[in-house]
Motif scaffolding. Structure first.
Motif, short mmCIF file in Angstrom:
data_model
loop_
_atom_site.label_atom_id
_atom_site.label_comp_id
_atom_site.label_asym_id
_atom_site.label_seq_id
_atom_site.Cartn_x
_atom_site.Cartn_y
_atom_site.Cartn_z
N PHE A 42 37.22 54.89 22.35
CA PHE A 42 37.02 53.85 21.34
C PHE A 42 35.94 54.30 20.37
N ARG A 43 36.11 53.90 19.10
CA ARG A 43 35.17 54.28 18.05
C ARG A 43 34.82 53.05 17.23
N ASP A 44 33.86 53.21 16.32
CA ASP A 44 33.51 52.10 15.42
C ASP A 44 34.71 51.64 14.62
N THR A 45 35.57 52.57 14.24
CA THR A 45 36.73 52.25 13.41
C THR A 45 37.98 51.95 14.23
N PHE A 68 44.45 50.68 9.41
CA PHE A 68 44.88 50.54 8.03
C PHE A 68 44.93 51.94 7.41
N PRO A 69 45.82 52.16 6.45
CA PRO A 69 45.92 53.48 5.85
C PRO A 69 44.67 53.88 5.07
N THR A 70 44.01 52.90 4.46
CA THR A 70 42.76 53.16 3.73
C THR A 70 41.87 51.92 3.88
N PRO A 71 40.60 52.03 3.50
CA PRO A 71 39.74 50.84 3.52
C PRO A 71 39.87 49.98 2.26
N VAL A 78 49.12 46.45 4.53
CA VAL A 78 49.85 47.49 5.26
C VAL A 78 49.14 47.78 6.57
N ARG A 79 49.87 47.74 7.67
CA ARG A 79 49.36 48.13 8.99
C ARG A 79 49.75 49.57 9.20
#
Length: 162
Positions: A42-45, A68-71, A78-79
């Motif tokens: 697991f990570r922050d993102t 998500f593809p971008t922030p 979009v997932r």
């Protein structure tokens, strides 16, 4: 053959998922080197809430990581599938398919308009799974990666949800 049970990951899944990720690592699906023994899963993102976990007989045998593809707010509708892993001994038992279906349904229920992913061109097994679950190739970046002595395409796939 029992069906896999699916659930959202929990913090205590860290170690089983970390072991699974190390065990299945391969350049067939990874563009970076193998995870270090002490590298967290697991990570922050990508925390537990961003993962669906598959279990067979009470044991973690697979996961799908969503994000998500971008922030950028402009494509927050979009997932994006950011990873899929299935234990070797659980392959061919419907685990990957169940995880992909659950991710698509979760995205649809969450009001997302699309779900996307990237897959390496030589990962024919994963590509066939995604195609059989309604994903279509939306673009190819030829020879985008040099992995294990060979150039490999990066294939973008997606599916409209509404």
């Amino acid at each position: 053959m029992p069906e896999p049970s699916l659930r959202t990951a929990r913090p205590e899944d860290e170690e089983p998922l970390r072991r699974l990720d190390r065990a299945i690592w391969s350049y067939v699906h990874a563009v970076t080197g193998p995870p270090a023994p002490d590298e967290p899963f697991f990570r922050d993102t990508a925390g537990p809430e961003d993962h669906l976990v598959a279990e067979l007989d009470g044991r973690v045998v697979g996961y799908i990581r969503l994000g998500f593809p971008t922030p950028l707010p402009a494509n927050s509708h979009v997932r994006h599938v950011r990873g899929l892993g299935v234990a070797e001994e659980a392959r061919g038992r419907g685990v990957g398919r169940a995880l992909v279906r659950a991710a698509v349904e979760e995205a649809r229920a969450g009001g997302f308009r699309r779900i996307t992913l990237r897959v390496l061109g030589h990962n024919t097994r994963a590509r066939a799974l995604y195609e059989s679950e309604g994903f279509v190739v939306e673009g190819v970046q030829p020879e985008e990666f040099f992995l294990d002595g060979a150039y490999v395409d990066d294939v973008m796939m997606g599916q409209k949800l509404v």
